[in-house]
Design a protein around this motif. Structure first.
Motif, PDB file in Angstrom:
ATOM      1  N   PHE A  99       7.812  -9.145   3.326  1.00 27.67           N
ATOM      2  CA  PHE A  99       6.845  -9.914   2.533  1.00 27.67           C
ATOM      3  C   PHE A  99       5.441  -9.786   3.109  1.00 27.67           C
ATOM      4  N   ALA A 100       5.346  -9.780   4.436  1.00 29.22           N
ATOM      5  CA  ALA A 100       4.036  -9.629   5.086  1.00 29.22           C
ATOM      6  C   ALA A 100       3.380  -8.325   4.661  1.00 29.22           C
ATOM      7  N   VAL A 101       4.170  -7.262   4.605  1.00 31.20           N
ATOM      8  CA  VAL A 101       3.647  -5.958   4.180  1.00 31.20           C
ATOM      9  C   VAL A 101       3.154  -6.024   2.739  1.00 31.20           C
ATOM     10  N   GLY A 102       3.904  -6.730   1.874  1.00 27.56           N
ATOM     11  CA  GLY A 102       3.492  -6.865   0.485  1.00 27.56           C
ATOM     12  C   GLY A 102       2.188  -7.614   0.332  1.00 27.56           C
ATOM     13  N   LEU A 103       1.990  -8.656   1.139  1.00 23.86           N
ATOM     14  CA  LEU A 103       0.740  -9.414   1.084  1.00 23.86           C
ATOM     15  C   LEU A 103      -0.427  -8.557   1.577  1.00 23.86           C
ATOM     16  N   ILE A 104      -0.208  -7.824   2.656  1.00 18.74           N
ATOM     17  CA  ILE A 104      -1.256  -6.939   3.171  1.00 18.74           C
ATOM     18  C   ILE A 104      -1.591  -5.861   2.148  1.00 18.74           C
ATOM     19  N   ALA A 280       3.111   0.940  -7.049  1.00 18.73           N
ATOM     20  CA  ALA A 280       3.524   2.322  -6.776  1.00 18.73           C
ATOM     21  C   ALA A 280       3.761   2.537  -5.285  1.00 18.73           C
ATOM     22  N   LEU A 281       2.860   2.045  -4.438  1.00 22.05           N
ATOM     23  CA  LEU A 281       3.006   2.227  -2.991  1.00 22.05           C
ATOM     24  C   LEU A 281       4.173   1.412  -2.448  1.00 22.05           C
ATOM     25  N   ALA A 282       4.375   0.204  -2.987  1.00 26.28           N
ATOM     26  CA  ALA A 282       5.501  -0.613  -2.536  1.00 26.28           C
ATOM     27  C   ALA A 282       6.833   0.070  -2.841  1.00 26.28           C
ATOM     28  N   PRO A 288      12.549  -2.996  -1.130  1.00 25.77           N
ATOM     29  CA  PRO A 288      12.553  -3.762  -2.390  1.00 25.77           C
ATOM     30  C   PRO A 288      12.024  -5.185  -2.232  1.00 25.77           C
ATOM     31  N   LEU A 289      12.162  -5.762  -1.031  1.00 21.92           N
ATOM     32  CA  LEU A 289      11.617  -7.101  -0.812  1.00 21.92           C
ATOM     33  C   LEU A 289      10.092  -7.086  -0.849  1.00 21.92           C
ATOM     34  N   THR A 290       9.489  -5.971  -0.437  1.00 17.06           N
ATOM     35  CA  THR A 290       8.041  -5.829  -0.551  1.00 17.06           C
ATOM     36  C   THR A 290       7.645  -5.748  -2.027  1.00 17.06           C
ATOM     37  N   VAL A 291       8.456  -5.056  -2.813  1.00 16.11           N
ATOM     38  CA  VAL A 291       8.205  -4.985  -4.255  1.00 16.11           C
ATOM     39  C   VAL A 291       8.249  -6.383  -4.866  1.00 16.11           C
ATOM     40  N   ILE A 293       7.183  -9.244  -3.720  1.00 13.71           N
ATOM     41  CA  ILE A 293       5.923  -9.981  -3.630  1.00 13.71           C
ATOM     42  C   ILE A 293       4.901  -9.408  -4.612  1.00 13.71           C
ATOM     43  N   ILE A 294       4.986  -8.106  -4.882  1.00 22.07           N
ATOM     44  CA  ILE A 294       4.101  -7.499  -5.885  1.00 22.07           C
ATOM     45  C   ILE A 294       4.486  -7.991  -7.279  1.00 22.07           C
TER      46      ILE A 294
END
Length: 332
Positions: A99-104, A280-282, A288-291, A293-294
């Motif tokens: 999630f942190a990566v998604g927010l960044i 696209a980058l996520a 998929p957890l980063t996706v 947050i997007i």
């Protein structure tokens, strides 16, 4: 054409429906999302290419006349926004690295082409909003991989060079194809006919975006149903990030003594993040957890876009009166 107008009018509602449908289908058919994941490249192209048709590369030539404005916009987009997102990720999402990566990633990507339409509806400077969109997109080719390596690299492995190549392909090739398409359509059908076609492109792009979200949500449905608290964990820092971005845009415009039209272009240029590039980058580089947050991001972003629209329409006259007074004081 009526279908495309329907998609454009109810874009966010349809996105919410897509997310809910993806979760429901993924819950009933847990393997479907992973089965559909090979379709990602096609869906991403459908999402990115139409988005670029309305962006004119030639607008960059006018950047020299607005150097001060562009400098502020780029500093806010590529310095304040990434660092703020990283700070919020550290404070709120340290225990959830994906999630942190998604927010960044949300803070690192530039503004989207849709800010031009929002700027126009609010009575802002549309050519300036378009200029910010093009310049920030091109700057992002280099700056996005650098920031992701520095800020997200403490949570997950980041292949900055592969990301650079992917962004180069994902931005430059669709941008060139989009400009060639626009030029060809204008020559073939004329400018008036092209403007009639124009509503089709964001709707087609939205269909690609919906496809990616459907696949991603269906693939992660089991995880989200097992951890419903993830929605609240994601939403809190995202809301704070958008509060900071919109407030800073307005504040900078005030202290730089911008007129109302330029203030609107700057604020939307800072707060209207590019969901397509982030998605696209996520999908291509992170989990998929980063996706996930997007997926929450556009629902929050549109609330701030609409909220600022209402706020701007109420202060327009007072802002311009204040702007005139500031100018008169300077000249007296």
């Amino acid at each position: 054409m009526s279908l495309f107008k329907f998609i454009n009018r109810y874009m966010i509602q349809l996105l919410l429906l897509t997310v809910v449908t993806g979760l429901a289908v993924g819950y009933v058919y847990p393997d479907l999302g992973k089965t559909l994941q090979p379709l990602y490249p096609v869906c991403l192209f459908v999402m990115l290419y139409p988005m670029m048709i309305g962006i004119k590369i030639g607008e960059v030539a006018g950047a020299a006349r607005k150097l001060g404005f562009l400098t502020v916009a780029l500093v806010l987009n590529y310095l304040l926004s990434p660092l703020a997102a990283a700070a919020l990720a550290h404070f709120f999402l340290g225990a959830h690295p994906d999630f942190a990566v998604g927010l960044i990633l949300t803070g690192v990507v530039p503004c989207a082409g849709m800010i031009v339409a929002w700027t126009g509806m609010a009575g802002g400077n549309m050519p300036l909003a378009l200029l910010v969109t093009v310049v920030s997109l091109l700057a992002g080719i280099l700056l996005i991989p650098v920031w992701m390596l520095k800020l997200a690299g403490i949570y997950v492995a980041v292949d900055a060079f592969s990301m650079f190549k992917t962004i180069l392909i994902a931005i430059v090739i669709p941008l060139i194809l989009g400009n060639l398409t626009r030029i060809g359509l204008v020559k073939w059908k004329g400018q008036k006919a092209f403007m009639e076609f124009k509503p089709i492109f964001p709707a087609v792009s939205a269909l690609g975006m919906y496809s990616v979200f459907f696949i991603s949500m269906s693939a992660e449905a089991a995880t989200l149903f097992a951890h419903p608290e993830y929605v609240l964990i994601i939403a809190a820092p995202l809301i704070l990030l958008y509060v900071l971005l919109f407030f800073t845009g307005i504040l900078c415009a005030y202290f730089m003594k911008m007129n109302y039209a330029d203030m609107v272009a700057l604020t939307y240029g800072v707060g209207g993040k590019n969901i397509s590039i982030a998605l696209a980058l996520a999908v291509l580089f992170f989990s998929p957890l980063t996706v996930m947050i997007i997926a929450v991001k556009p629902l929050i972003q549109v609330l701030f876009m609409a909220g600022f629209f209402k706020f701007a329409s109420r202060i327009k006259d007072r802002w311009d009166v204040s702007f005139v007074r500031q100018r008169q004081t300077e000249h007296s």
